[in-house]
Design a protein around this motif. Sequence first.
Motif, PDB file in Angstrom:
ATOM      1  N   ALA A   1       0.403  -1.091  -0.105  1.00 19.21           N
ATOM      2  CA  ALA A   1      -0.055   0.234   0.304  1.00 19.21           C
ATOM      3  C   ALA A   1       1.124   0.659  -0.285  1.00 19.21           C
ATOM      4  N   HIS A   2       1.745   1.370   0.696  1.00 17.08           N
ATOM      5  CA  HIS A   2       2.442   2.021   0.780  1.00 17.08           C
ATOM      6  C   HIS A   2       3.737   2.600  -1.239  1.00 17.08           C
ATOM      7  N   GLY A   3       3.769   1.576  -0.774  1.00 15.57           N
ATOM      8  CA  GLY A   3       4.205   1.612  -2.403  1.00 15.57           C
ATOM      9  C   GLY A   3       3.316   2.182  -3.354  1.00 15.57           C
ATOM     10  N   PHE A   4       2.284   1.798  -3.741  1.00 19.10           N
ATOM     11  CA  PHE A   4       1.464   2.458  -4.344  1.00 19.10           C
ATOM     12  C   PHE A   4       0.607   3.912  -3.724  1.00 19.10           C
ATOM     13  N   TYR A   5       0.989   4.137  -2.971  1.00 18.83           N
ATOM     14  CA  TYR A   5       0.840   5.777  -2.960  1.00 18.83           C
ATOM     15  C   TYR A   5       1.665   6.502  -2.934  1.00 18.83           C
ATOM     16  N   ASN A   6       3.342   5.896  -2.699  1.00 21.81           N
ATOM     17  CA  ASN A   6       4.360   7.043  -3.139  1.00 21.81           C
ATOM     18  C   ASN A   6       4.240   6.804  -4.541  1.00 21.81           C
ATOM     19  N   GLY A   7       4.142   5.742  -5.705  1.00 22.36           N
ATOM     20  CA  GLY A   7       4.190   5.089  -6.893  1.00 22.36           C
ATOM     21  C   GLY A   7       2.588   6.279  -7.670  1.00 22.36           C
ATOM     22  N   ALA A   8       1.476   6.002  -7.305  1.00 23.13           N
ATOM     23  CA  ALA A   8       0.137   7.676  -7.567  1.00 23.13           C
ATOM     24  C   ALA A   8       0.934   8.694  -7.712  1.00 23.13           C
ATOM     25  N   ALA A   9       1.748   8.901  -6.169  1.00 25.30           N
ATOM     26  CA  ALA A   9       2.100  10.600  -5.973  1.00 25.30           C
ATOM     27  C   ALA A   9       3.223  10.736  -7.104  1.00 25.30           C
ATOM     28  N   LEU A  10       3.726   9.775  -7.380  1.00 26.66           N
ATOM     29  CA  LEU A  10       4.999  10.244  -8.208  1.00 26.66           C
ATOM     30  C   LEU A  10       4.719   9.846 -10.071  1.00 26.66           C
ATOM     31  N   LEU A  11       3.285   9.146 -10.602  1.00 27.56           N
ATOM     32  CA  LEU A  11       2.734   9.279 -11.553  1.00 27.56           C
ATOM     33  C   LEU A  11       1.313  10.724 -11.620  1.00 27.56           C
ATOM     34  N   VAL A  12       1.279  11.326 -10.409  1.00 25.84           N
ATOM     35  CA  VAL A  12       0.494  12.585 -11.015  1.00 25.84           C
ATOM     36  C   VAL A  12       1.761  14.081 -10.812  1.00 25.84           C
TER      37      VAL A  12
ATOM     38  N   TYR B   1       4.582  13.629 -12.726  1.00 25.50           N
ATOM     39  CA  TYR B   1       4.818  13.258 -13.962  1.00 25.50           C
ATOM     40  C   TYR B   1       3.717  13.054 -14.615  1.00 25.50           C
ATOM     41  N   VAL B   2       2.183  13.282 -14.972  1.00 30.99           N
ATOM     42  CA  VAL B   2       1.030  13.596 -15.211  1.00 30.99           C
ATOM     43  C   VAL B   2       0.929  15.414 -15.801  1.00 30.99           C
ATOM     44  N   GLN B   3       1.447  15.390 -14.615  1.00 30.72           N
ATOM     45  CA  GLN B   3       1.277  17.491 -15.040  1.00 30.72           C
ATOM     46  C   GLN B   3       2.936  17.663 -15.347  1.00 30.72           C
ATOM     47  N   LEU B   4       3.586  17.433 -15.034  1.00 27.59           N
ATOM     48  CA  LEU B   4       4.653  17.448 -16.054  1.00 27.59           C
ATOM     49  C   LEU B   4       4.643  17.611 -17.563  1.00 27.59           C
ATOM     50  N   THR B   5       3.850  17.093 -17.595  1.00 26.51           N
ATOM     51  CA  THR B   5       4.092  16.329 -19.511  1.00 26.51           C
ATOM     52  C   THR B   5       2.937  16.938 -20.025  1.00 26.51           C
TER      53      THR B   5
END
Length: 226
Positions: free
Chosen positions: A208-219, A221-225
Amino acid sequence: MTERELLLAPRKGALFAWASVAVVLIALGFIGTSSGETDPDVLYDYSFAVGGIVIYSILVGVTFVIAAALGRPLEAAGLKRFEWRWIWIAIGLIILVLILGQFLEPLLHAGDKQGLEPKEWRPDRARAFALNAVVISTVVPFAEELFFRGVGVRAWLPLGAVTAIVVTALAFGLGHGLLVALPVLVPFGLAQAWVRWRSDSVWPGVIAHGFYNGAALLVVYVQLTN
């Protein structure tokens, strides 16, 4: 010293060792954030990923040393089988924390104060970004969950489940060195510690922690691109 005291001595030593390491992590967290020298492009730096691997590997090693004083290290650290439903429960709780974080961000600005989000996308540093994303989504969750929830909850449990859950959640939140982030980090720690206690395993929390961190980084990435 009585036989009971001899049996309890290693557990008291493990609790003291865990608390000592937690205090050091909290101190380092506040020192790091109070310096004001955050690099907005740190996720584009290979050395950040390598440094993270080294530091968190050391934390894992220290955690296992403490776990050894509690009996069987793997069992004490919560590296045990679990019912799969706990993964979905843990992720569900983390989604609630994500929603809370998004709701409070305009008020707290915790993400801005942490200073880890790049201001612009750099395609030439995409591989470094990807490596950092992998480390933050795998190595970091494993090490933090192993220390704070795996051994932490186990060490404090003789003093009661509520104490174990609350103390480790507060230590986890303070360890990030950002008081403004506590309204999100503490509920995160409470949810993870509760899952660790109820499932008797650290793995659902790691996932779940990995999911949390991964989701945050995905957000990010999406915002930057876009």
